[in-house]
Design a protein around this motif. Structure first.
Motif, PDB file in Angstrom:
ATOM      1  N   THR A   1       0.832  -1.206   0.000  1.00  0.00           N
ATOM      2  CA  THR A   1       0.000   0.000   0.000  1.00  0.00           C
ATOM      3  C   THR A   1       0.864   1.252   0.000  1.00  0.00           C
ATOM      4  OG1 THR A   1      -0.143  -0.100   2.420  1.00  0.00           O
ATOM      5  CG2 THR A   1      -1.946  -1.100   1.163  1.00  0.00           C
TER       6      THR A   1
ATOM      7  N   ALA B   1      -2.891   5.914   1.422  1.00  0.00           N
ATOM      8  CA  ALA B   1      -2.291   4.753   0.785  1.00  0.00           C
ATOM      9  C   ALA B   1      -2.279   4.987  -0.719  1.00  0.00           C
ATOM     10  CB  ALA B   1      -3.094   3.495   1.117  1.00  0.00           C
TER      11      ALA B   1
ATOM     12  N   SER C   1      -2.960   2.500  -2.774  1.00  0.00           N
ATOM     13  CA  SER C   1      -3.910   1.536  -3.323  1.00  0.00           C
ATOM     14  C   SER C   1      -5.277   2.194  -3.447  1.00  0.00           C
ATOM     15  CB  SER C   1      -3.990   0.311  -2.409  1.00  0.00           C
ATOM     16  OG  SER C   1      -4.221   0.705  -1.073  1.00  0.00           O
TER      17      SER C   1
END
Length: 205
Positions: free
Chosen positions: A91, A111, A113
């Motif tokens: 992440t 993050a 992601s």
């Protein structure tokens, strides 16, 4: 025992000796702040560390010194790229804190992601069984929208978006390749996928 190495006043490398990432991150940020107070900028790369928790904590340490704080780290690979089923990066979060005078500071902790892994964990702990499409994919790359609370679906990787995977690769290079050269391992146990990180890298400014 953690050690600092430095050849220039503003930059240092910290070898965390695989100690607690929370301790390593705290010490490294204090060192970056000390160098910034003396030279105008401070940069500390940490190698051989472990998970250090929320990056915003370290970035916000700079605020009380009226400085901009930046913290980044790599993580074990649990994020897949679009149209894939194989995790390629972590992440790899990034946190920044900027003082704003009499106003509240600007603080960002994100993050790279599509969603932070902590949101999935919170859903599981709260007993929520349905999650939005686009958070997780299964071993074949198909979207996962139901979470098995008992099993926590530990083997399901986080989904990424194309822009996110670029940021994740950059963060991985910044925090890991330039600082650590550590090992990220993925292994199977009890029929589930587990991840373990040794030699995690951080960058604190």
């Amino acid at each position: 025992r953690p050690k600092f190495y430095s050849r220039t006043p503003a930059v240092a490398v910290m070898d965390a000796d695989n100690g607690l990432g929370f301790v390593s991150g705290y010490r490294a940020m204090n060192e970056a702040i000390r160098r910034a107070a003396e030279t105008g900028a401070g940069f500390v790369a940490v190698r051989n560390s472990t998970h250090f928790g929320a990056g915003a904590y370290y970035a916000m340490m700079a605020l009380e010194h009226d400085m901009i704080g930046l913290a980044m780290t790599n993580a074990v690979p649990i994020v897949v790229s679009p149209d894939s089923a194989v995790p390629v990066v972590g992440t790899n979060p990034l946190a920044v804190a900027v003082p704003a005078g009499r106003r509240p500071p600007f603080v960002l902790d994100m993050a790279t992601s599509a969603v932070a892994g902590g949101k999935v964990e919170i859903a599981v702990r709260s007993g929520i069984t349905r999650i939005p499409e686009g958070w997780l994919v299964d071993g074949e790359g198909k979207p996962v929208t139901e979470v098995d609370v008992g099993n926590e679906r530990e083997g399901d990787p986080l989904l990424d978006r194309r822009e996110g995977i670029r940021r994740g690769l950059v963060r991985n290079r910044d925090a890991h390749d330039l600082a650590s050269r550590g090992v990220q391992s993925v292994y199977l146990g009890d029929g589930r996928l587990h991840v373990a990180g040794v030699g995690v890298g951080h960058r604190l400014h």
